[in-house]
Design a protein around this motif. Structure first.
Motif, PDB file in Angstrom:
ATOM      1  N   SER A 162      -0.999 -81.402 -36.511  1.00  0.00           N
ATOM      2  CA  SER A 162      -0.586 -81.347 -37.911  1.00  0.00           C
ATOM      3  C   SER A 162      -0.731 -79.941 -38.466  1.00  0.00           C
ATOM      4  O   SER A 162      -1.695 -79.232 -38.146  1.00  0.00           O
TER       5      SER A 162
ATOM      6  N   SER B  42      -2.511 -81.997 -42.732  1.00  0.00           N
ATOM      7  CA  SER B  42      -3.286 -83.230 -42.590  1.00  0.00           C
ATOM      8  C   SER B  42      -2.312 -84.371 -42.288  1.00  0.00           C
ATOM      9  O   SER B  42      -1.111 -84.159 -42.177  1.00  0.00           O
TER      10      SER B  42
ATOM     11  N   THR C 145      -5.416 -80.010 -35.900  1.00  0.00           N
ATOM     12  CA  THR C 145      -4.737 -79.285 -36.969  1.00  0.00           C
ATOM     13  C   THR C 145      -4.534 -77.839 -36.551  1.00  0.00           C
ATOM     14  O   THR C 145      -5.485 -77.167 -36.125  1.00  0.00           O
TER      15      THR C 145
END
Length: 353
Positions: free
Chosen positions: A289, A292, A322
């Motif tokens: 990601s 988020s 992330t």
């Protein structure tokens, strides 16, 4: 020793649980089981066969269920080695699927494996059983009871079938030069020793999405392992899916959703699925990601490929991380070790020693 654990967060309104009680009585008839309905008993569930049963009111909220969910999220090894299925009974047409995939994601992160099609949901009207009732020549409640009984059987009978040389299919729609998701996959791939790996890109060319052909037309093409729209999905992806033992989906998360081409792939699998079940194929995923929401993407894969298309959801099926800027995945702390661990996790499931 009992052969099944039934986890049913207690609902104080007995009127709301009457239908679920009837379903469970039918599904569990003649079977030895242990029931857990209190939070203090919800522990020590490693290496078990578990049927989760959740009753939700018209609001879609069962407060006791959320206490169970919280406990599960606080113990990431609580269901290690277990196999599960889930029944959700609701009073409206909404929320049954969303609560199920949220719970399955959490339980999977805690070590639980879910066989293909692990969800039986009863909406308020039970209209979701129209087709099954017609096929079984019964009413919708009869179809609901049958589905619950079959799910209990599926959970009890489930066994992984690793291969000496497993075939792994990786699907992506990313730019190999700039994608953090692809970068991480390349770290993982070098540790997948003893596997046959095929990579297919759905990035180039036009990927026609499913347009909902009439059932008879879809069945006609399905018998030939084909689809009306043809293209790379039929020419490359269908044969690769049929041959593989596991699929790895590369899903960069930009807008809290899988990309259009990957979504089209899932939708177009319907034609192949009508003829072929994928219940012996494992699903893995890598979700990177930018900000988020990786869990939202993972839950789309759960509902699309595990709950609907019958792929096995092995424990901790998804790697979540992330990384925003290009190649920033390389700066994540211990990223090489994480890639190696995820690769070994895949091998533990699909490769026979």
């Amino acid at each position: 020793m009992t052969d099944l654990v039934v986890v049913q967060p207690k609902c104080q309104d007995k009127q709301k649980t009457m239908r679920l009680k009837k379903v469970l009585d039918y599904a569990l008839e003649g079977r030895s089981y242990r029931k857990i309905d209190r939070l203090e008993d919800f522990q020590d569930l490693k290496n078990q066969k578990i049927l989760f049963a959740i009753s939700q009111g018209i609001s879609g909220i069962n407060l006791e269920y959320f206490r169970f969910l919280k406990k599960l999220r606080m113990d990431p090894q609580m269901l290690e080695g277990s196999v599960g299925g889930i029944i959700v009974d609701g009073e409206s047409e909404l929320y049954t699927k969303s609560i199920a995939r949220d719970f399955v994601f959490t339980a999977n992160q805690s070590g639980c494996t879910f066989p293909g099609r692990p969800l039986v949901e009863g909406t308020g009207s039970l209209q979701n059983f129209n087709i099954q009732a017609m096929n079984l020549e019964t009413d919708n409640m009869g179809a609901y009871l049958t589905a619950a009984r079959e799910l209990a059987d599926t959970v009890m009978e489930f066994r992984q079938k690793p291969k000496k040389i497993p075939k792994i299919l990786m699907l992506h729609a990313s730019n190999f030069k700039t994608s953090n998701t692809v970068n991480f996959w390349q770290m993982v791939r070098k540790h997948l020793d003893g596997c046959q790996i095929e990579e297919i890109s759905l990035r180039n060319g036009s990927i026609q999405d499913c347009a909902g052909c009439p059932y008879k037309m879809c069945m006609h093409f399905s018998r030939q392992s084909n689809c009306y729209y043809g293209g790379v999905i039929v020419e490359q992806v269908y044969p690769a899916v049929q041959e593989c033992d596991a699929v790895v989906m590369l899903c960069p998360n930009y807008n809290d959703a899988i990309s259009a081409n990957l979504s089209a792939f899932i939708n177009r699998l319907t034609a192949l699925f009508r003829k072929n079940r994928f219940s012996e194929k494992n699903l893995f995923a890598i979700v990177i990601s930018g900000y988020s929401g990786g869990d939202l993407v993972a839950e789309q894969l759960i509902s699309g490929l595990n709950m609907n298309k019958s792929f096995i959801l092995p424990s901790r099926f998804v790697f979540l991380e992330t990384a925003n800027n290009p190649e920033s995945i390389l700066e994540v702390e211990q990223i090489q070790d994480k890639a190696k661990m995820f690769a070994h996790h895949i091998l533990d499931i699909v490769k026979k020693d």
